[in-house]
Design an enzyme around this catalytic site. Structure first.
Site, mmCIF file in Angstrom:
data_model
loop_
_atom_site.group_PDB
_atom_site.id
_atom_site.type_symbol
_atom_site.label_atom_id
_atom_site.label_comp_id
_atom_site.label_asym_id
_atom_site.label_seq_id
_atom_site.Cartn_x
_atom_site.Cartn_y
_atom_site.Cartn_z
ATOM 1 N N GLY A 50 -31.226 0.951 4.337
ATOM 2 C CA GLY A 50 -30.794 -0.444 4.211
ATOM 3 C C GLY A 50 -29.581 -0.509 3.312
ATOM 4 C CB CYS B 88 -31.141 6.161 3.485
ATOM 5 S SG CYS B 88 -29.536 5.871 2.726
ATOM 6 C CE1 TYR B 89 -32.876 -0.826 -1.221
ATOM 7 C CE2 TYR B 89 -34.819 -0.943 0.198
ATOM 8 C CZ TYR B 89 -34.096 -1.403 -0.891
ATOM 9 O OH TYR B 89 -34.598 -2.431 -1.660
ATOM 10 C CG HIS C 262 -29.211 8.231 7.760
ATOM 11 N ND1 HIS C 262 -29.955 7.083 7.842
ATOM 12 C CD2 HIS C 262 -28.341 8.044 6.744
ATOM 13 C CE1 HIS C 262 -29.546 6.227 6.931
ATOM 14 N NE2 HIS C 262 -28.570 6.789 6.242
ATOM 15 C CD GLU D 119 -31.997 7.660 10.785
ATOM 16 O OE1 GLU D 119 -32.503 8.645 10.210
ATOM 17 O OE2 GLU D 119 -31.536 6.678 10.165
ATOM 18 C CB SER E 117 -25.358 -7.601 37.582
ATOM 19 O OG SER E 117 -25.831 -6.416 36.967
ATOM 20 N N GLY E 118 -27.262 -5.893 39.749
ATOM 21 C CA GLY E 118 -27.268 -4.628 40.461
ATOM 22 C C GLY E 118 -26.917 -3.473 39.543
ATOM 23 N N GLY E 119 -26.580 -3.768 38.280
ATOM 24 C CA GLY E 119 -26.337 -2.719 37.294
ATOM 25 C C GLY E 119 -27.673 -2.114 36.852
ATOM 26 C CB VAL E 120 -28.475 0.912 34.811
ATOM 27 C CG1 VAL E 120 -29.722 1.682 34.440
ATOM 28 C CG2 VAL E 120 -27.466 1.800 35.495
ATOM 29 C CG ASP E 121 -28.678 -2.073 31.082
ATOM 30 O OD1 ASP E 121 -29.065 -0.907 31.278
ATOM 31 O OD2 ASP E 121 -27.732 -2.357 30.338
ATOM 32 C CB SER E 122 -29.743 -6.818 35.579
ATOM 33 O OG SER E 122 -28.958 -6.331 36.621
ATOM 34 C CB SER E 123 -31.479 -2.551 38.705
ATOM 35 O OG SER E 123 -30.321 -3.032 39.321
ATOM 36 C CE LYS F 200 -26.602 1.799 31.029
ATOM 37 N NZ LYS F 200 -26.213 0.370 30.999
#
Ligand code: XMP
Length: 512
Positions: A55, A82-83, A169, A171, A224-230, A367
């Site tokens: 943080g 970290c924090y 970090h 991660e 939209s036919g993109g990866v995320d909305s599909s 993604k």
């Protein structure tokens, strides 16, 4: 969830979702809660371990975020990052203060004492440090386990109480052995069984959506036919079936066969797929417009109008779904920079419409995780691995005025270029995004015995991992030659092909 849980306590760090993602990668379920969570609430969750995030604050400053001290009585294994690491130390009687010299960037770290966190690792490796405070003295039962040149306590442990802290970090990718540090915490310290998978993520999300949307509630999604909305559509259709209304607006600016492919995938699924042929509507409004920003604005505006008209026809469903993924949230939150291009996305559109709630089932994912989920949901590989395609579509790949004729020319040429790249076995032909741009320059050519005066087409292929910057792809000449020869032979209206050899910056990926 019928599996073990790790609780991530959020102290305002940038990387909390990345930590959650690493825990998922290690096969362990995790949830993120604000640092204000009480001991009682934690007892209900019964986590096998807790991770305190980083943080931006200093533990000794007034109003800095502090967790319920009773948490330390629970005996649950703790990892502070970290924090989080400094806070644990501070609350347990150690001393934290500002460094004489801040550490930023990859640093060589040396292991100085045995620690479960570093099991199986070499004695020194590079880690990402990013801090202006550091631990000066440790609580009496803690020991330092690693250090860097400027940070004597880069890591500590208290094995008896299963408390661990790392100043670096683990991660982020730059940290060598980072995921293994987290894995060791989970498996060596918390006794993780690895009983969690992406299939569980899917189950949890489906259950959460069902709980939110009651039995006859309906959800509206701009597809939209993109990866995320599909992927979002596929997930929601599993949850609520045909109470999901997906509106797919074809603005006439899609690539070759794209609309048919999207329809083929979604019209056979159990959801209410509304296909809207809005080509005429969009092209009419774009007539005579040449300015890139104006094109984008018109398209964004026409999307909203079309979307609203269609939603009304569908009886205005109560919930709006969006395929927002985690990097979208980070980027929009961090974006205070000048507007280079006003981005248009289907997801963020209907501001004027009122909904009972917004559903974003992918908002914690990255993604590549969304792609994995898409495959699990039975979406075709071609759709799931699709390269980014901008909301305004071919409108920003046609320089100057947009006409149907130009769209058709570009569609054909672009399809040939993409085919040649995809079907090349040469490693050098790999690119993260590639497409054709129809310039508004015409030049003289010769075909057979005749003079031609036709368009110049530009090919663009870039390599990038974040799309914020890119290098132009060093494509093999053979691939470029084949694409050029096919395009000039097969697509009428183009007699010259050039390759864009600019990186970003100074150029952008799209031409407009
Ligand atoms: P630029 O051209 O800004 O593009 O370097 C970076 C990435 O963003 C995509 N892009 C868009 N995506 N709506 C989108 O959804 C937009 O308006 C838009 N404009 C650019 C571009 O294809 C590239 O991947």
């Amino acid at each position: 969830m019928n599996c073990q849980t790790v609780l991530i306590l959020d102290f305002g760090g940038q990387y909390k979702e990345l930590i959650a993602r690493r825990v998922r990668e290690c096969g362990v379920y995790s949830i993120i809660k604000p640092y204000t969570i009480t001991k009682e609430e934690i007892e209900k969750i019964a986590p096998i371990g807790m991770i305190f995030t980083g943080g931006p604050n200093s533990v000794y400053a007034e109003d800095s975020p502090v967790c319920d001290p009773a948490i330390f009585e629970l005996g649950i294994p703790l990892l502070g990052i970290c924090y989080g690491m400094q806070l644990i130390c501070h609350m347990q009687g150690g001393k934290v203060d500002s460094c004489e010299k801040s550490e930023y960037g990859a640093m060589k770290m040396n292991i100085v004492a045995e620690s479960s966190l570093f099991k199986g690792m070499s004695e020194s490796f590079n880690v990402l440090m990013s801090h202006t405070d550091r631990v000066y003295s440790l609580p009496s039962d803690f020991k330092a386990t690693a250090s860097t040149d400027t940070c004597p306590v880069a890591s500590y442990s208290c094995d008896e109480r299963k408390i661990y802290g790392v100043q670096f970090h683990p991660e982020v990718e730059i940290t060598e052995n980072g995921t293994d540090v987290i894995r060791n915490f989970l498996y060596e310290v918390c006794g993780a069984l690895g009983d969690y998978s992406m299939a569980d993520y899917l189950k949890t999300q489906i259950a959460a959506v069902r709980e939110r949307v009651d039995e006859d509630g309906r959800i509206l999604l701009g597809l939209s036919g993109g990866v995320d909305s599909s992927v979002c559509a596929a997930l929601l259709s599993e949850a609520v079936g045909d109470r999901l209304v997906c509106i797919y607006i074809d603005h006439g600016l899609m690539r070759k066969n794209e609309t048919d492919e999207i329809r083929a995938v979604f019209e056979k699924r159990s959801l209410n797929f509304v296909y809207v042929d809005a080509e005429e509507r969009f092209l009419t409004r774009l007539k005579g417009v040449t300015d890139p920003e104006q094109k984008r604005k018109i398209i964004g505006d026409e999307f909203v109008r079309t979307f609203e008209d269609e939603a009304k026809k569908q009886g205005n469903p109560e919930f709006l779904a969006q395929g927002t993924i985690y990097p979208d949230i980070v980027e929009s939150g961090a974006n205070k920079s000048a507007v280079i291009k006003s981005h248009h996305n289907v997801g963020g559109l209907p501001e004027k419409m009122s909904f009972k709630g917004v559903i974003e089932p992918l908002s914690g994912l990255f993604k590549d995780e969304v792609r994995k989920l898409g495959i699990m949901l039975g979406l075709p590989e071609t759709l799931v691995q699709r390269q980014p395609f901008p909301g305004p579509g071919l409108a920003i790949r046609i320089i100057g005025e947009i006409t149907k004729e130009k769209c058709d020319i570009l569609r054909d040429a672009d399809a040939i270029f993409r085919y040649e790249l995809m079907n090349s076995n040469d490693e050098a032909a790999r690119a993260d995004q590639y497409f054709a741009v129809l310039t508004d320059t015409k030049s003289v050519g010769v075909m057979g015995d005749f003079r031609t005066y036709d368009y110049t087409l530009a090919l663009r292929a870039v390599r990038t991992s974040d799309f914020m910057t890119c290098e132009f792809a060093r494509l093999p000449y053979e691939v470029l030659a084949r694409a050029s020869s096919r395009i000039t032979n097969e697509v009428s209206g183009i007699n010259r092909v050039v390759y864009d050899v600019t990186s970003k910056p100074p150029a952008t990926i799209e031409w407009e």
